[in-house]
Design an enzyme around this catalytic site. Structure first.
Site, PDB file in Angstrom:
ATOM      1  NE  ARG A  14     -97.728 -16.429  87.437  1.00  0.00           N
ATOM      2  CZ  ARG A  14     -98.930 -15.884  88.925  1.00  0.00           C
ATOM      3  NH1 ARG A  14     -99.696 -14.474  87.880  1.00  0.00           N
ATOM      4  NH2 ARG A  14     -99.565 -16.944  88.388  1.00  0.00           N
ATOM      5  CG  HIS A  44    -102.244 -20.292  85.276  1.00  0.00           C
ATOM      6  ND1 HIS A  44    -101.082 -20.680  85.856  1.00  0.00           N
ATOM      7  CD2 HIS A  44    -102.472 -19.476  85.891  1.00  0.00           C
ATOM      8  CE1 HIS A  44    -100.729 -20.154  87.584  1.00  0.00           C
ATOM      9  NE2 HIS A  44    -102.167 -19.244  87.224  1.00  0.00           N
ATOM     10  CG  ASP A 100    -108.557 -14.936  83.432  1.00  0.00           C
ATOM     11  OD1 ASP A 100    -108.149 -14.342  84.420  1.00  0.00           O
ATOM     12  OD2 ASP A 100    -107.514 -15.247  82.928  1.00  0.00           O
TER      13      ASP A 100
HETATM   14  N1  NVA Z   1    -104.950 -14.648  82.223  1.00  0.00           N
HETATM   15  C1  NVA Z   1    -104.397 -13.770  83.554  1.00  0.00           C
HETATM   16  C2  NVA Z   1    -104.254 -14.909  84.686  1.00  0.00           C
HETATM   17  C3  NVA Z   1    -103.760 -13.989  85.492  1.00  0.00           C
HETATM   18  C4  NVA Z   1    -103.917 -15.624  86.653  1.00  0.00           C
HETATM   19  C5  NVA Z   1    -102.912 -13.117  82.777  1.00  0.00           C
HETATM   20  O1  NVA Z   1    -102.766 -13.778  82.330  1.00  0.00           O
HETATM   21  O2  NVA Z   1    -102.877 -12.484  83.439  1.00  0.00           O
HETATM   22  N1   CP Z   2    -104.567 -17.395  89.244  1.00  0.00           N
HETATM   23  C1   CP Z   2    -102.797 -17.055  89.827  1.00  0.00           C
HETATM   24  O1   CP Z   2    -102.509 -17.137  88.737  1.00  0.00           O
HETATM   25  O2   CP Z   2    -103.025 -16.365  90.780  1.00  0.00           O
HETATM   26  P1   CP Z   2    -102.007 -14.994  90.970  1.00  0.00           P
HETATM   27  O3   CP Z   2    -101.238 -14.225  89.459  1.00  0.00           O
HETATM   28  O4   CP Z   2    -102.223 -13.908  92.099  1.00  0.00           O
HETATM   29  O5   CP Z   2    -100.133 -15.995  91.079  1.00  0.00           O
END
Ligand code: NVA
Ligand code: CP
Length: 339
Positions: free
Chosen positions: A106, A133, A229
């Site tokens: 990540r 994602h 989101d």
């Molecule tokens: N768009 C959000 C998704 C989190 C799962 C982020 O990147 O923070």
């Molecule tokens: N939805 C998601 O990726 O959540 P986290 O940031 O908690 O992993």
């Protein structure tokens, strides 16, 4: 269908049939787990989880799925390893690839995970980059399939920051699986033209449609799923909040918007979500912007609390499905289909 040895970086690399196979495998693994049937198909293998950003769902889903498959897990957070500070991603990839059978990552730039994949020699799985994602999409689509019994033809509308990893990935996933995707957002927050063109080309092959609109009423009329989101994604500076609230305050998912969708429409969100005064950021934003924008005065941002807590909400089903779908991705990419 054999996906052994493949990376899982973006759904661009997977055919509709492969994506459907992963969703079906997830459903099978979920059933086995519920029935208490062990599935330790990867007994004794080792995986490493590299997180440059925080996580609850993705980290826990990878850990639990790995244990269920009989594997051992090493977690490396944003500090504590040499990666990026004293050692390049390329060298880190070559080191970890010699010790582990698979690598989750990540991070920020999507090009970082591409470099990792190029040099690792073992499957690399995307646990979120600024651009995509993809494991979240599998979980979301498993949830939609459980709800409606199908994916093809489902009308899914994404409301909010359509330029972020979730907007990009949902548009792509819907295009691949013959769904009707609409992004409702101010034009400045639409995905890049390159990504829109790519998804439209895919959609032509699958019968999907891709629509972009600034009109929230037009974009949500009679749809099956309303998805949102956070307005500001991880990695963006605190200074981004002011402009995002200014451009998105009118795009909050409210009960009125849900009522505009089809009678059996569901609400979805990848989580974490701001829907009250029970998070530090929610409280800060309410204090800073609540007077100018009354809709955020209660710490509710992209979604109203009475929507996320309503009977239409499937957010915790999605969260659970992260685990089953991530398990399927690891299994499919680490084991021969006929083994
Ligand atoms: N768009 C959000 C998704 C989190 C799962 C982020 O990147 O923070
Ligand atoms: N939805 C998601 O990726 O959540 P986290 O940031 O908690 O992993």
């Amino acid at each position: 269908m054999n996906m052994k040895g493949r990376h899982f970086l973006t759904l661009r690399d997977f055919s509709p049939e492969e994506i459907e196979a992963l969703i079906d495998l997830s459903a099978r693994l979920k059933k086995e787990k519920k029935e208490g049937r062990p599935h330790r198909h990867l007994e004794g293998k080792n995986v490493v989880l590299l997180f440059q950003k925080d996580s609850t769902r993705t980290r826990c889903a990878f850990e639990v799925a790995s244990y269920d498959l009989g594997m051992n897990v090493t977690y490396i957070g944003s500090s504590g390893s040499q990666m990026g500070t004293k050692e390049s991603i390329e060298d880190t990839a070559r080191v970890l690839g010699r010790m582990f059978d698979g690598i989750e990552f990540r991070g920020y730039e999507h090009s970082d995970i591409e470099k990792l994949a190029e040099h690792a020699g073992v499957p690399v799985w995307n646990g979120l980059t600024d651009m995509y994602h993809p494991t979240q999409i599998l979980a979301d689509f498993l949830t939609v399939k459980e709800e409606f019994g199908r994916l093809r033809g489902i009308r899914l509308t994404y409301v909010g920051d359509a330029k972020n990893n979730m907007g990009n990935s949902l548009m792509l996933g819907c295009a691949k699986l013959g769904m009707h995707f609409t992004a409702v957002a101010p034009q400045a927050l639409w995905p890049t033209q390159e990504h829109i063109d790519h998804c439209k080309a895919v959609a032509k092959e699958t019968g999907a449609t891709i629509t972009l609109t600034e009109d929230k009423w037009e974009g949500t009329k009679d749809v099956d799923v309303i998805y949102t989101d956070v307005w500001v994604s991880m990695g963006s500076g605190k200074d981004v909040w002011a402009s995002r609230i200014a451009s998105l305050h009118d795009y909050q998912v409210t009960k009125a918007l849900m009522d505009h969708a089809s009678d059996d429409a569901i609400f979805m969100h990848c989580l974490p979500a701001f829907h009250g005064m029970n998070t530090e950021i929610g409280v800060q934003i309410a204090a800073q912007f609540g007077q100018q924008y009354p809709c955020v005065a209660g710490g509710e941002m992209e979604v109203k609390n009475d929507v996320i807590e309503s009977e239409r909400s499937r957010v915790f089903e999605e969260a659970e499905n992260r685990m089953h779908t991530i398990k399927a991705v690891m299994l499919a990419t680490m084991r021969d289909a006929h083994e």
